[in-house]
Design an enzyme around this catalytic site. Structure first.
Site, PDB file in Angstrom:
ATOM      1  N   GLY A   1       0.835  -1.202   0.000  1.00  0.00           N
ATOM      2  CA  GLY A   1       0.000   0.000   0.000  1.00  0.00           C
ATOM      3  C   GLY A   1       0.869   1.252   0.000  1.00  0.00           C
ATOM      4  O   GLY A   1       2.099   1.170   0.066  1.00  0.00           O
TER       5      GLY A   1
ATOM      6  N   TYR B   1     -16.592   1.993   6.954  1.00  0.00           N
ATOM      7  CA  TYR B   1     -15.124   1.991   7.063  1.00  0.00           C
ATOM      8  C   TYR B   1     -14.710   2.484   8.458  1.00  0.00           C
ATOM      9  O   TYR B   1     -13.914   1.837   9.147  1.00  0.00           O
ATOM     10  CB  TYR B   1     -14.537   2.880   5.967  1.00  0.00           C
ATOM     11  CG  TYR B   1     -13.073   3.213   6.149  1.00  0.00           C
ATOM     12  CD1 TYR B   1     -12.077   2.265   5.895  1.00  0.00           C
ATOM     13  CD2 TYR B   1     -12.672   4.491   6.563  1.00  0.00           C
ATOM     14  CE1 TYR B   1     -10.734   2.586   6.060  1.00  0.00           C
ATOM     15  CE2 TYR B   1     -11.330   4.812   6.726  1.00  0.00           C
ATOM     16  CZ  TYR B   1     -10.366   3.860   6.473  1.00  0.00           C
ATOM     17  OH  TYR B   1      -9.037   4.177   6.644  1.00  0.00           O
TER      18      TYR B   1
ATOM     19  N   TRP C   1      -6.406  11.815   5.440  1.00  0.00           N
ATOM     20  CA  TRP C   1      -6.217  12.266   4.056  1.00  0.00           C
ATOM     21  C   TRP C   1      -4.810  11.922   3.539  1.00  0.00           C
ATOM     22  O   TRP C   1      -4.067  12.798   3.070  1.00  0.00           O
ATOM     23  CB  TRP C   1      -6.487  13.777   3.948  1.00  0.00           C
ATOM     24  CG  TRP C   1      -7.893  14.199   4.261  1.00  0.00           C
ATOM     25  CD1 TRP C   1      -8.824  13.544   5.019  1.00  0.00           C
ATOM     26  CD2 TRP C   1      -8.540  15.411   3.829  1.00  0.00           C
ATOM     27  NE1 TRP C   1      -9.996  14.265   5.078  1.00  0.00           N
ATOM     28  CE2 TRP C   1      -9.849  15.414   4.366  1.00  0.00           C
ATOM     29  CE3 TRP C   1      -8.133  16.487   3.054  1.00  0.00           C
ATOM     30  CZ2 TRP C   1     -10.759  16.454   4.140  1.00  0.00           C
ATOM     31  CZ3 TRP C   1      -9.037  17.525   2.844  1.00  0.00           C
ATOM     32  CH2 TRP C   1     -10.330  17.499   3.371  1.00  0.00           C
TER      33      TRP C   1
END
Ligand SMILES: NC(=O)c1ccc[n+]([C@@H]2O[C@H](COP(=O)([O-])OP(=O)(O)OC[C@H]3O[C@@H](n4cnc5c(N)ncnc54)[C@H](OP(=O)(O)O)[C@@H]3O)[C@@H](O)[C@H]2O)c1
Length: 268
Positions: free
Chosen positions: A11, A127, A152
Site C-alpha cells: 500500500g 469503514y 487524508w
C-alpha cells in the site's frame, strides 16, 4: 538491531516505509504483502510468527475503500477489525509492540474544534466503524501498542490517492468539480513513515493513541488548488467548487485531528 515486520507493505504507506527506511541501516525489516501474509487468516499468522523474533509489527494492512465498504461492510470488518484482532493476539503471545494505523473517520465530524485523542469516536460510515472496532480490539488485548490516527493520506509516487487523481484528471479534463464541504489535514505518507520510524528508534514506551497529520487544515477544493499550483497546472484546468458531491459513504464534515505529535515539531 531491531526486527520489524510491516504488513500490507504494497500500500502507499507500506511503500513509503520501504522508501524512507532505506536511508537508515538501523533496522532489520521484513515487508509482507497481502499475498504473503493475509492478516485475516489466524492459522497463517500463527505459522508465520512461529519462528520469528520481531520487536515491532507495523500494521499497514487495511481495507481502505470507503465507498465499497458501504456495499460490503463484512469485508471491511474482516480486515480492519478481525484481522487487527489476529495481529494483536499474536503480538501479545510473542511480546511484540504493535504499531497500528487508524483514521480520522472514527469521528462523526460534527465537532467544531479539531478532534483530540480523548474525544469520543462516533463513526458515520462502515469503514470508520470497522477501523474503530480494530482500535477497540487492540486496547482490549494489548498494553504495548501505538494506535496512530491519521487523515487524508497521499503520496506523490505511490498508490491511488487524491493528489495523483487530481493530476491525472487535470491532464484530460477541462473542469474539475471539487467539494469544499469537508475539511481535514492532508498528510504525506512519507512524513507518517518517518514518525513511525522515530517511535522505534527512540524506544518510545509512551503507548496509547496518537494523532499524526501534516497539520495544515484545508478543504478538498483547497487541496486540489494546492496540487495544481505545485504542479504548474493551475492554468490548464478550471476548478469549480461543489456542495453536493454525492457519495455512498457519509463523510465527516470536520476531519481535523489535533495532531500533537508532528514530525516537524518533534525533533528533540
Ligand atoms: N488513505 C487514506 O487517506 C487514509 C486516511 C486515514 C487513515 N488511513 C489508514 O492508513 C493505513 C494505510 O493506508 P494506505 O493508504 O497505505 O492504504 P492502501 O494503499 O489501501 O494499502 C493497504 C494495503 O493493505 C493490504 N491488505 C488489504 N487486505 C489485507 C489483508 N487481509 N492482509 C494483508 N494485507 C491486506 C492491501 O493489499 P492489496 O493491495 O493486495 O489489496 C494494501 O497493500 C490504513 O490503516 C488506513 O486505514 C488511510
Amino acid at each position: 538491531m531491531k526486527s520489524v515486520l510491516v504488513t500490507g507493505s504494497n500500500g502507499q504507506l507500506g511503500k513509503s516505509i520501504q522508501k524512507v527506511y532505506k536511508k537508515s541501516a538501523k533496522f532489520d525489516f521484513t515487508f509482507t504483502t497481502s499475498k504473503e501474509l493475509d492478516i485475516t487468516n489466524p492459522e497463517l499468522i500463527q505459522d508465520f510468527f512461529k519462528n520469528s523474533n520481531f520487536d515491532y509489527c507495523i500494521n499497514c494492512a487495511a481495507y481502505t475503500n470507503v465507498e465499497q465498504a458501504e456495499k460490503e461492510p463484512e469485508k471491511a470488518f474482516e480486515v480492519n477489525a478481525e484481522g487487527v484482532r489476529n495481529l494483536a493476539n499474536v503480538c501479545k503471545e510473542k511480546n511484540i509492540i504493535l504499531i497500528h494505523i487508524s483514521t480520522d473517520y472514527v469521528f462523526d465530524g460534527e465537532q467544531i474544534e479539531p478532534y483530540a485523542v480523548n474525544d469520543v469516536p462516533n463513526p458515520i460510515n462502515e469503514y470508520g466503524k470497522s477501523k474503530l472496532k480494530g482500535e477497540e480490539y487492540i486496547q482490549e488485548i494489548l498494553t504495548a501498542f501505538f494506535i496512530i490516527r491519521t487523515s487524508w493520506l497521499y503520496n506523490k509516487e505511490f498508490g491511488k490517492n487524491f493528489y495523483k487523481t487530481i493530476i491525472e484528471k487535470a491532464e484530460t479534463e477541462e473542469v474539475l468539480y471539487i467539494t469544499d464541504v469537508q475539511k481535514g489535514c492532508p498528510t504525506n505518507t512519507e512524513n507518517l513513515a518517518l514518525f513511525i520510524l522515530k517511535l522505534i528508534v527512540s524506544n518510545d514506551t509512551n503507548f496509547g493513541i496518537f494523532h499524526f497529520t501534516d497539520h495544515e487544515v484545508m478543504t478538498w477544493y483547497d487541496f486540489a488548488k494546492r496540487i495544481l499550483i505545485e504542479n504548474k497546472m493551475i492554468n490548464k484546468v478550471k476548478l469549480e467548487k461543489v456542495k453536493n458531491y454525492r457519495t455512498f459513504a457519509a463523510r465527516p464534515k470536520n476531519s481535523t485531528l489535533a495532531s500533537e505529535t508532528n514530525i516537524l515539531n518533534n525533533e528533540n
